[in-house]
Design a protein around this motif. Structure first.
Motif, mmCIF file in Angstrom:
data_model
loop_
_atom_site.group_PDB
_atom_site.id
_atom_site.type_symbol
_atom_site.label_atom_id
_atom_site.label_comp_id
_atom_site.label_asym_id
_atom_site.label_seq_id
_atom_site.Cartn_x
_atom_site.Cartn_y
_atom_site.Cartn_z
ATOM 1 N N ASP A 4 0.295 -0.715 0.284
ATOM 2 C CA ASP A 4 0.421 -0.148 -0.264
ATOM 3 C C ASP A 4 0.934 1.221 0.400
ATOM 4 O O ASP A 4 0.736 1.935 -0.928
ATOM 5 N N LEU A 5 1.691 0.911 0.509
ATOM 6 C CA LEU A 5 2.545 2.514 1.240
ATOM 7 C C LEU A 5 3.508 3.059 -0.466
ATOM 8 O O LEU A 5 3.277 3.879 -0.965
ATOM 9 N N GLY A 6 4.481 1.550 -0.891
ATOM 10 C CA GLY A 6 4.702 1.656 -2.598
ATOM 11 C C GLY A 6 3.606 2.142 -3.799
ATOM 12 O O GLY A 6 3.853 3.546 -4.107
ATOM 13 N N ILE A 7 2.329 2.059 -3.369
ATOM 14 C CA ILE A 7 1.715 2.227 -4.609
ATOM 15 C C ILE A 7 1.274 3.628 -3.935
ATOM 16 O O ILE A 7 1.166 4.980 -5.325
ATOM 17 N N LEU A 8 1.035 4.107 -3.014
ATOM 18 C CA LEU A 8 0.911 5.182 -2.452
ATOM 19 C C LEU A 8 1.723 6.183 -2.823
ATOM 20 O O LEU A 8 1.584 7.280 -3.215
ATOM 21 N N LEU A 9 2.694 6.271 -2.696
ATOM 22 C CA LEU A 9 4.114 6.692 -3.479
ATOM 23 C C LEU A 9 4.253 6.713 -4.946
ATOM 24 O O LEU A 9 4.416 7.810 -5.396
ATOM 25 N N ILE A 10 3.768 6.202 -5.196
ATOM 26 C CA ILE A 10 4.426 6.138 -6.955
ATOM 27 C C ILE A 10 2.734 6.700 -7.341
ATOM 28 O O ILE A 10 2.819 7.875 -8.614
ATOM 29 N N ALA A 11 1.852 6.675 -6.264
ATOM 30 C CA ALA A 11 0.282 7.622 -6.798
ATOM 31 C C ALA A 11 0.930 8.916 -6.859
ATOM 32 O O ALA A 11 0.609 9.531 -8.132
ATOM 33 N N THR A 12 1.698 8.957 -6.317
ATOM 34 C CA THR A 12 1.590 10.527 -5.613
ATOM 35 C C THR A 12 2.366 11.498 -6.396
ATOM 36 O O THR A 12 2.520 12.181 -7.150
ATOM 37 N N LEU A 13 3.497 10.405 -6.633
ATOM 38 C CA LEU A 13 4.829 10.975 -7.676
ATOM 39 C C LEU A 13 3.986 11.706 -9.272
ATOM 40 O O LEU A 13 4.568 12.230 -9.270
ATOM 41 N N LEU A 14 3.831 9.681 -9.821
ATOM 42 C CA LEU A 14 2.762 10.709 -10.866
ATOM 43 C C LEU A 14 1.633 11.679 -10.711
ATOM 44 O O LEU A 14 2.032 11.904 -12.175
ATOM 45 N N PHE A 15 0.933 11.032 -9.459
ATOM 46 C CA PHE A 15 -0.025 12.951 -9.533
ATOM 47 C C PHE A 15 0.776 13.935 -9.587
ATOM 48 O O PHE A 15 0.437 15.089 -10.286
ATOM 49 N N ALA A 16 1.748 14.460 -9.244
ATOM 50 C CA ALA A 16 2.317 15.280 -8.762
ATOM 51 C C ALA A 16 3.459 15.953 -9.775
ATOM 52 O O ALA A 16 3.172 16.879 -10.389
ATOM 53 N N THR A 17 3.839 15.425 -10.677
ATOM 54 C CA THR A 17 4.113 15.410 -11.869
ATOM 55 C C THR A 17 3.448 15.520 -13.288
ATOM 56 O O THR A 17 3.779 15.909 -14.477
ATOM 57 N N GLY A 18 1.807 15.058 -12.590
ATOM 58 C CA GLY A 18 0.885 14.631 -14.374
ATOM 59 C C GLY A 18 1.061 13.752 -15.133
ATOM 60 O O GLY A 18 1.316 14.303 -16.226
ATOM 61 N N SER A 19 1.917 12.782 -14.659
ATOM 62 C CA SER A 19 2.812 11.851 -15.995
ATOM 63 C C SER A 19 1.387 11.208 -16.311
ATOM 64 O O SER A 19 1.205 10.385 -16.933
ATOM 65 N N LEU A 20 0.366 11.096 -14.774
ATOM 66 C CA LEU A 20 -0.468 10.267 -14.848
ATOM 67 C C LEU A 20 -1.127 10.221 -14.054
ATOM 68 O O LEU A 20 -1.308 11.026 -12.702
ATOM 69 N N ARG A 21 -2.683 10.057 -14.125
ATOM 70 C CA ARG A 21 -3.890 10.827 -13.818
ATOM 71 C C ARG A 21 -4.875 9.630 -13.424
ATOM 72 O O ARG A 21 -6.069 9.861 -11.912
ATOM 73 N N ASP A 22 -4.921 8.619 -13.564
ATOM 74 C CA ASP A 22 -5.658 7.700 -14.167
ATOM 75 C C ASP A 22 -5.058 6.244 -12.616
ATOM 76 O O ASP A 22 -3.919 6.055 -12.968
ATOM 77 N N PHE A 23 -5.938 6.229 -11.756
ATOM 78 C CA PHE A 23 -5.331 5.093 -10.716
ATOM 79 C C PHE A 23 -6.293 4.125 -10.343
ATOM 80 O O PHE A 23 -6.618 3.974 -9.183
ATOM 81 N N ARG A 24 -7.243 3.461 -11.488
ATOM 82 C CA ARG A 24 -8.434 2.961 -10.871
ATOM 83 C C ARG A 24 -7.821 1.514 -10.537
ATOM 84 O O ARG A 24 -6.657 1.171 -11.121
ATOM 85 N N PRO A 25 -8.221 0.627 -9.509
ATOM 86 C CA PRO A 25 -7.323 -0.400 -8.836
ATOM 87 C C PRO A 25 -7.569 -1.726 -9.837
ATOM 88 O O PRO A 25 -8.697 -1.265 -10.719
ATOM 89 N N SER A 26 -7.068 -2.559 -9.839
ATOM 90 C CA SER A 26 -6.871 -3.805 -10.889
ATOM 91 C C SER A 26 -7.987 -4.662 -10.094
ATOM 92 O O SER A 26 -8.485 -4.553 -8.870
ATOM 93 N N LEU A 27 -8.829 -5.909 -11.543
ATOM 94 C CA LEU A 27 -9.357 -6.932 -10.498
ATOM 95 C C LEU A 27 -8.368 -7.420 -9.521
ATOM 96 O O LEU A 27 -9.323 -7.533 -8.352
ATOM 97 N N PHE A 28 -7.692 -7.362 -9.769
ATOM 98 C CA PHE A 28 -6.618 -8.416 -8.556
ATOM 99 C C PHE A 28 -6.098 -7.742 -7.724
ATOM 100 O O PHE A 28 -6.221 -7.886 -6.492
ATOM 101 N N GLY A 29 -6.306 -6.507 -7.465
ATOM 102 C CA GLY A 29 -6.287 -4.896 -6.337
ATOM 103 C C GLY A 29 -7.378 -5.329 -5.695
ATOM 104 O O GLY A 29 -7.260 -5.239 -4.574
ATOM 105 N N LYS A 30 -8.560 -5.464 -6.300
ATOM 106 C CA LYS A 30 -9.409 -5.331 -5.755
ATOM 107 C C LYS A 30 -9.910 -6.964 -5.026
ATOM 108 O O LYS A 30 -10.906 -6.554 -3.955
ATOM 109 N N LEU A 31 -9.329 -7.785 -5.514
ATOM 110 C CA LEU A 31 -10.042 -9.409 -4.866
ATOM 111 C C LEU A 31 -8.765 -9.013 -3.707
ATOM 112 O O LEU A 31 -8.574 -9.487 -2.542
#
Length: 190
Positions: A102-129
């Motif tokens: 969870d911490l790794g995903i949060l850090l990656i998502a924050t970095l990508l969001f802050a840099t504007g590289s990627l804004r789509d962070f929908r969970p995968s089916l495997f993540g939901k499971l």
């Protein structure tokens, strides 16, 4: 909808209630009041289900809710793993794997969001499971303490071992999806 007005949307109020439940849930567990903890955990689960339904039924999907709901979910689950480990109801290795994912995903998502590289962070089916398995495992830990069902021990242990495998696998899948999206290729199966 203006940002401050989004706080008054019914789904967001339910999400805020879920956040306010967390400290009381921790207190109940630390004081070994597992029936109260189970009731609060179920209340948090009901509020999570209702906030999504209300957002659709009342057409109150908000930007705040898109961020606040997954934050509340992760904070609730991660906190429970840490607290259960503290009171020796959860193996440390499971908590470390779940928390690291969870911490790794949060850090990656924050970095990508802050840099504007990627804004789509929908969970995968495997993540939901993975999240569903975590919820069932946490529920089984509480049920075992409240009802003292011996047969639930095997189920709980199996769930925890499954989570220990699924957490790193879902983190790897998330990384793969992010890399594919960053390269402009949508993964075929999410």
């Amino acid at each position: 909808m203006p940002f401050l007005k989004q706080f008054r949307a019914a789904p967001n109020l339910l999400t805020l209630m879920r956040l306010f439940i967390i400290p009381f849930l921790i207190i109940e567990i630390l004081d070994a009041h597992y029936l109260g903890a189970l009731a609060l955990f179920i209340l948090a689960g009901i509020s999570d289900a209702l906030d999504g339904l209300l957002a659709r039924w009342l057409s109150q999907r908000t930007t705040l809710g898109q961020y606040l709901d997954p934050i509340a979910d992760k904070l609730l689950l991660s906190t429970l793993f840490v607290v259960f480990t503290h009171v020796s109801l959860m193996p440390r290795y499971v908590t470390v794997l779940v928390f690291s994912r969870d911490l790794g995903i949060l850090l990656i998502a924050t970095l990508l969001f802050a840099t504007g590289s990627l804004r789509d962070f929908r969970p995968s089916l495997f993540g939901k499971l993975n999240t569903f398995m975590q919820i069932i495992a946490l529920l089984s830990v509480l049920c075992q303490k409240v009802f003292a069902w011996h047969h639930i021990t095997a189920m709980r242990d199996g769930l925890l071992e499954t989570i220990a495998v699924m957490a790193p696998l879902s983190a790897a899948q998330y990384a793969w999806i992010v890399i594919r999206r960053m390269n402009g290729q949508q993964p075929t199966a999410v």
